[in-house]
Design a protein around this motif. Structure first.
Motif, short mmCIF file in Angstrom:
data_model
loop_
_atom_site.label_atom_id
_atom_site.label_comp_id
_atom_site.label_asym_id
_atom_site.label_seq_id
_atom_site.Cartn_x
_atom_site.Cartn_y
_atom_site.Cartn_z
N ARG A 150 -20.50 11.13 3.48
CA ARG A 150 -20.30 10.06 4.46
C ARG A 150 -19.91 8.73 3.80
N GLY A 151 -19.81 8.73 2.48
CA GLY A 151 -19.41 7.50 1.78
C GLY A 151 -20.54 6.49 1.68
N GLU A 152 -21.76 6.98 1.76
CA GLU A 152 -22.91 6.07 1.73
C GLU A 152 -23.48 5.88 0.33
N ARG A 153 -22.91 6.59 -0.65
CA ARG A 153 -23.40 6.51 -2.01
C ARG A 153 -22.27 6.17 -2.97
N ASN A 154 -22.62 5.51 -4.04
CA ASN A 154 -21.69 5.19 -5.12
C ASN A 154 -22.17 5.97 -6.34
N PRO A 155 -21.75 7.25 -6.46
CA PRO A 155 -22.36 8.13 -7.47
C PRO A 155 -21.98 7.73 -8.89
N SER A 156 -22.85 8.08 -9.81
CA SER A 156 -22.60 7.79 -11.22
C SER A 156 -21.67 8.83 -11.82
N LEU A 157 -21.08 8.47 -12.95
CA LEU A 157 -20.22 9.41 -13.69
C LEU A 157 -20.92 10.75 -13.91
N LEU A 158 -22.16 10.72 -14.38
CA LEU A 158 -22.83 11.99 -14.70
C LEU A 158 -23.03 12.84 -13.45
N ASN A 159 -23.31 12.19 -12.32
CA ASN A 159 -23.44 12.98 -11.08
C ASN A 159 -22.09 13.53 -10.62
N ILE A 160 -21.02 12.76 -10.84
CA ILE A 160 -19.66 13.25 -10.50
C ILE A 160 -19.33 14.47 -11.36
N LEU A 161 -19.68 14.41 -12.65
CA LEU A 161 -19.41 15.54 -13.55
C LEU A 161 -20.20 16.78 -13.11
N THR A 162 -21.46 16.56 -12.73
CA THR A 162 -22.28 17.68 -12.26
C THR A 162 -21.68 18.30 -10.99
N LEU A 163 -21.25 17.44 -10.07
CA LEU A 163 -20.64 17.93 -8.83
C LEU A 163 -19.41 18.79 -9.11
N CYS A 164 -18.51 18.28 -9.94
CA CYS A 164 -17.26 19.01 -10.21
C CYS A 164 -17.54 20.32 -10.93
N ARG A 165 -18.45 20.28 -11.89
CA ARG A 165 -18.76 21.51 -12.62
C ARG A 165 -19.33 22.56 -11.67
N THR A 166 -20.25 22.11 -10.79
CA THR A 166 -20.89 23.05 -9.86
C THR A 166 -19.89 23.59 -8.85
N LEU A 167 -18.93 22.75 -8.46
CA LEU A 167 -17.91 23.17 -7.49
C LEU A 167 -16.80 23.99 -8.16
N GLY A 168 -16.82 24.06 -9.48
CA GLY A 168 -15.80 24.84 -10.18
C GLY A 168 -14.43 24.22 -10.14
N VAL A 169 -14.37 22.90 -10.07
CA VAL A 169 -13.07 22.22 -10.01
C VAL A 169 -12.97 21.28 -11.21
N SER A 170 -11.80 21.24 -11.81
CA SER A 170 -11.61 20.32 -12.93
C SER A 170 -11.55 18.90 -12.40
N LEU A 171 -11.89 17.94 -13.25
CA LEU A 171 -11.83 16.54 -12.83
C LEU A 171 -10.43 16.12 -12.42
N PRO A 172 -9.37 16.47 -13.18
CA PRO A 172 -8.03 16.08 -12.73
C PRO A 172 -7.70 16.64 -11.34
N ASN A 173 -8.06 17.90 -11.10
CA ASN A 173 -7.78 18.47 -9.77
C ASN A 173 -8.59 17.78 -8.69
N PHE A 174 -9.86 17.52 -8.99
CA PHE A 174 -10.70 16.84 -8.01
C PHE A 174 -10.09 15.49 -7.64
N PHE A 175 -9.70 14.73 -8.63
CA PHE A 175 -9.21 13.37 -8.35
C PHE A 175 -7.78 13.35 -7.82
N THR A 176 -7.04 14.44 -8.03
CA THR A 176 -5.75 14.53 -7.36
C THR A 176 -5.97 14.58 -5.85
N HIS A 177 -6.97 15.35 -5.43
CA HIS A 177 -7.27 15.40 -4.00
C HIS A 177 -7.76 14.04 -3.51
#
Lengths: 79, 79
Positions: free
Chosen positions: A43-70
């Motif tokens: 919902r855009g209510e959080r400003n996540p930290s780098l480490l939490n972003i890395l955990t999210l992408c790893r768990t979702l199985g998506v590379s950071l470049p692909n995630f941020f392209t979206h």
């Protein structure tokens, strides 16, 4: 701007989460986050930290470049 | 792992900053950050928020996918 950025990030999380057929609670559990955290992120209510972003992408199985392209596609069409 | 991730992020910031021939203080000033913040980031001593990452990339003139491609190359060779 800030709000749009957080919402675009949340939309990217939702995009990759639903692609994996995971509920918000399942994703939170796999990441080791509080069960309400993913909903807040999406919902855009959080400003996540780098480490939490890395955990999210790893768990979702998506590379950071692909995630941020979206993310950039979303922010490009919403601004 | 956490430490390596923060250091790899810092190396990516340094890579794009030096490519722009900016000092740490100049980059901090352009981003609106405290003058010591970039040094802390580059040493892996900070876990920056999404909004600060977006500000950094915008100020450095690098897209998020390109920025994180460099990050993943660094983490791939350091782990």
């Amino acid at each position: 701007m800030r709000e749009q950025q957080l919402k675009a990030f949340g939309q990217a999380v939702r995009h990759w989460r639903t692609g994996q057929r995971l509920s918000q609670e399942e994703l939170a559990s796999r990441c080791g986050f509080h069960r309400t955290y993913i909903g807040q992120i999406e919902r855009g209510e959080r400003n996540p930290s780098l480490l939490n972003i890395l955990t999210l992408c790893r768990t979702l199985g998506v590379s950071l470049p692909n995630f941020f392209t979206h993310y950039e596609t979303t922010i490009g069409t919403s601004v």
